[in-house]
Design a protein around this motif. Structure first.
Motif, mmCIF file in Angstrom:
data_model
loop_
_atom_site.group_PDB
_atom_site.id
_atom_site.type_symbol
_atom_site.label_atom_id
_atom_site.label_comp_id
_atom_site.label_asym_id
_atom_site.label_seq_id
_atom_site.Cartn_x
_atom_site.Cartn_y
_atom_site.Cartn_z
ATOM 1 N N ASN A 124 8.484 0.057 -1.642
ATOM 2 C CA ASN A 124 7.311 -0.935 -2.124
ATOM 3 C C ASN A 124 6.983 -1.277 -3.559
ATOM 4 O OD1 ASN A 124 6.635 -1.421 0.730
ATOM 5 N ND2 ASN A 124 5.173 0.273 0.730
ATOM 6 N N ALA A 125 7.236 -0.299 -4.350
ATOM 7 C CA ALA A 125 7.039 -0.484 -5.875
ATOM 8 C C ALA A 125 7.949 -1.268 -6.496
ATOM 9 C CB ALA A 125 7.181 0.933 -6.646
ATOM 10 N N GLU A 126 9.587 -0.966 -6.090
ATOM 11 C CA GLU A 126 10.456 -1.912 -6.212
ATOM 12 C C GLU A 126 10.202 -3.525 -6.051
ATOM 13 O OE1 GLU A 126 14.058 -0.605 -4.915
ATOM 14 O OE2 GLU A 126 14.538 0.724 -6.584
ATOM 15 N N MET A 183 0.755 -0.987 -0.157
ATOM 16 C CA MET A 183 0.239 0.089 -0.044
ATOM 17 C C MET A 183 0.790 1.097 -0.019
ATOM 18 S SD MET A 183 -2.993 -1.277 2.808
ATOM 19 C CE MET A 183 -3.673 0.105 2.786
ATOM 20 N N GLY A 184 0.279 2.407 -0.313
ATOM 21 C CA GLY A 184 0.957 3.610 -0.387
ATOM 22 C C GLY A 184 0.465 4.696 -1.172
ATOM 23 N N ASN A 185 0.529 5.930 -0.950
ATOM 24 C CA ASN A 185 0.254 7.026 -2.052
ATOM 25 C C ASN A 185 1.589 7.838 -2.277
ATOM 26 O OD1 ASN A 185 0.489 8.809 0.252
ATOM 27 N ND2 ASN A 185 -1.718 8.901 0.673
ATOM 28 N N LEU A 238 -0.833 2.746 -4.844
ATOM 29 C CA LEU A 238 -0.018 3.084 -5.807
ATOM 30 C C LEU A 238 1.155 1.986 -6.196
ATOM 31 C CD1 LEU A 238 0.461 6.983 -5.613
ATOM 32 C CD2 LEU A 238 -1.211 5.603 -6.800
ATOM 33 N N PRO A 239 1.914 1.334 -5.181
ATOM 34 C CA PRO A 239 2.888 0.268 -5.427
ATOM 35 C C PRO A 239 2.336 -0.915 -6.221
ATOM 36 C CG PRO A 239 3.015 1.214 -3.260
ATOM 37 C CD PRO A 239 1.777 1.464 -3.718
ATOM 38 N N ALA A 299 -9.253 2.407 -10.216
ATOM 39 C CA ALA A 299 -8.300 3.536 -9.677
ATOM 40 C C ALA A 299 -8.357 3.474 -8.163
ATOM 41 C CB ALA A 299 -8.954 4.837 -10.147
ATOM 42 N N LEU A 300 -7.237 3.302 -7.422
ATOM 43 C CA LEU A 300 -7.157 3.017 -6.036
ATOM 44 C C LEU A 300 -5.830 3.726 -5.719
ATOM 45 C CD1 LEU A 300 -7.732 -0.620 -5.890
ATOM 46 C CD2 LEU A 300 -9.494 1.107 -5.154
#
Length: 229
Positions: free
Chosen positions: A107-109, A96-98, A152-153, A147-148
């Motif tokens: 987190n995206a990585e 999770m995260g914005n 974002l990750p 669309a959440l």
């Protein structure tokens, strides 16, 4: 010649060979137990410990190129065996995260590595080790088209996996897969209270989910017998 006309249902199931990536996760463990009951040969692979129900456990490094080499080497050791009937990737994780989150990039990585890179590794293995008409299952998500802002990750990476599935499935041969290969994505569900209700209440859980996944494979040809001269 080994064909459906000369095989009992039990012998057909025993002939099935599946590579299960993410075997150490919740869904992977449930599927491993289901496949063991069906007497299918299961090659379980994960960066974590694989469950005892897999036929062959493969410990993976975290780096994608290293994973590819380890998987190739492990499958190469099965000299003389037929090619895989299915490659099922259950890895993926959740994050999770914005845009204001301090750990957004980390987190995206992690999500890119566990979902998208893992899917590319699965496709590379399928290009050489999946039988013609076999099944490739990649780790999608029911949330992928939504669309959440707080995920974002997670959501964009799962959308990328769905795009990969569509590209591979559009023309498997042109995409480098064996002739007639079937490519589908899982619809992973989250029980996080931060995620809107997109059907998770109706999703099977644990052992039921594992059985449901395997039952559905027949729609895509994985339950069909191989025909070998």
């Amino acid at each position: 010649c080994a064909c459906a006309a000369h095989c009992s249902p039990g012998s057909l199931e025993a002939a099935m060979r599946v590579l299960l990536l993410g075997a150490g996760g919740g869904l992977g463990r449930a599927l491993a137990r289901t496949l063991q009951r069906k007497s299918w040969t299961t090659f379980g692979a994960d960066v974590a410990a694989c469950p005892p129900e897999v036929s062959v456990a493969i410990t993976l490094p975290r780096e994608p190129k290293g994973q590819l080499e380890v998987l190739r080497g492990a499958l190469k050791q099965q000299d003389g065996g037929p090619k895989l009937d299915a490659i099922v990737n259950c890895s993926g994780g959740f994050a999770m995260g914005n845009a204001a989150s301090e750990d957004l990039l980390d987190n995206a990585e992690a999500m890119v590595a566990s979902s998208f890179y893992a899917s590319l590794v699965s496709a590379r293995i399928a290009s050489s080790s999946l039988r013609p008409g076999g099944l490739l299952v990649l780790p999608g998500a029911a949330a992928a088209p939504l669309a959440l802002p707080g995920l974002l990750p997670y959501v964009p990476v799962k959308s990328a996996v769905h795009s990969l599935v569509r590209s591979l499935a559009a023309d498997p041969a042109e995409a480098g897969l064996p002739e007639g290969a079937k490519v589908v994505s899982e619809k992973e569900y989250s029980e996080s209270p931060m995620v809107p209700n997109w059907g998770a209440a109706d999703a099977p859980r644990g052992e039921d989910r594992g059985r449901a996944e395997v039952k559905d494979w027949g729609r895509y040809g994985a339950g069909q017998a191989r025909s070998e001269a």
